[in-house]
Every structure is written in structure tokens, then in C-alpha cells.
Design an enzyme around this catalytic site. Structure first.
Site, mmCIF file in Angstrom:
data_model
loop_
_atom_site.group_PDB
_atom_site.id
_atom_site.type_symbol
_atom_site.label_atom_id
_atom_site.label_comp_id
_atom_site.label_asym_id
_atom_site.label_seq_id
_atom_site.Cartn_x
_atom_site.Cartn_y
_atom_site.Cartn_z
ATOM 1 N NE ARG A 96 -3.822 -1.959 -0.320
ATOM 2 C CZ ARG A 96 -3.790 -2.818 -1.335
ATOM 3 N NH1 ARG A 96 -2.906 -2.692 -2.284
ATOM 4 N NH2 ARG A 96 -4.643 -3.805 -1.406
ATOM 5 C CD GLU A 99 -2.845 0.988 -4.104
ATOM 6 O OE1 GLU A 99 -3.665 0.622 -4.957
ATOM 7 O OE2 GLU A 99 -3.002 0.803 -2.872
ATOM 8 C CB SER A 122 17.461 14.509 3.920
ATOM 9 O OG SER A 122 18.334 13.596 4.553
#
Length: 156
Positions: A96, A99, A122
Site C-alpha cells: 500500500r 501503491e 533527505s
């Protein structure tokens, strides 16, 4: 003396020992983190092989988990980082996040560049926090804060 790893094998094996001890002692990551002076996210990442711990924190964690001197020393080594093996992640939770970056990655990039200019966020000078909050529509929501220092690209 600072030591580093050239493979993930030793730290991954230690992570397995740590997770077993955590379960056996019924400890949360928050409980393990107490007394280290570090954030729960950083210590958790270290226990999963992604960061070295300072000697004092490694000792606190090692004592709580019943690690031997070698395990405590290994927690202090600079790991070979990267917890996701090649390809698309198969674990549903990790997928997820993958995604989310597939869907919102270009949006994040565009917004960061529009607000800050050409550069990066960073992952070294970085803070991570995960909170559980009530969802007004019922259930719970995860509030995940990624707080990284902006580093501008420097022409040379």
C-alpha cells in the site's frame, strides 16, 4: 570503532531473534524504545536491520530483549540498508505504501519542487511518526508523518 556490514544476512538473522524475543516477552516497540532516548520509529527500524544504534541504546534494548554481547554489538554496526527485495512488494501493508508512491509520487515531487525548488527530501536527516487516531466516520485512521530536511540541488 565504528563497524559496517557488507551483507544483510547477520542483521536479518538478528532481527529474527529480536522479533522472537519481543513476542516471547510480550513487548511493544514503544516499550523496547523506552530509556533509549530515541524515537520509536528509529529504534524499530534499527531492530529490523535498517539503522545502527548508539552503544547506550543498544545496551538498553539488548537488556530488555535478552540479547548476548554479540547481538548488542551487531545492533551498533552500520547495516546494508534496504528492506524490500527487488520487484513489487507482496506484503499488503508495504504494498500500500508502494501503491501510494505510484499514485502520488509525481504529485509529491511536483509540490516539493514548486514549494522548495530543485532538490530532494533527505531520508538521512529525517523523522518518522505513526499515530492511530479515531475516524469520525467510525474505525481508525493512520496518520503518518514523514519529516525530512530539504536539500537543494547545488550546481557545480
Amino acid at each position: 570503532m565504528i563497524q559496517s556490514q557488507i551483507s544483510q544476512n547477520a542483521r536479518l538473522a538478528l532481527s529474527e531473534v529480536i522479533l522472537l524475543a519481543k513476542a516471547r516477552k510480550d513487548l511493544s516497540f514503544a516499550q523496547i524504545t523506552e530509556g533509549t532516548g530515541l524515537s520509536e520509529a528509529f529504534v524499530t527500524a534499527a531492530l529490523l536491520g535498517q539503522h545502527p544504534l548508539p552503544a547506550s541504546a543498544a545496551q538498553v534494548v539488548g537488556d530488555k530483549l535478552g540479547l548476548d554481547a554479540d547481538g548488542i554489538a551487531l545492533l551498533q554496526t552500520i547495516p546494508l540498508r534496504g528492506s524490500i527485495q527487488g520487484g513489487v512488494p507482496t506484503d499488503p501493508t508495504i504494498y500500500r505504501f508502494y501503491e501510494m508512491l505510484q499514485v502520488y509520487g509525481t504529485t509529491l515531487k511536483a509540490l516539493v519542487h514548486e514549494k522548495f525548488g530543485d532538490g530532494i527530501i533527505s531520508a538521512i536527516n529525517f523523522k518518522l511518526d505513526v499515530k492511530k487516531v479515531d475516524d469520525p466516520e467510525g474505525g481508525s485512521r493512520a496518520v503518518i508523518t514523514l519529516d525530512g530536511k530539504y536539500l537543494p540541488t547545488k550546481p557545480f
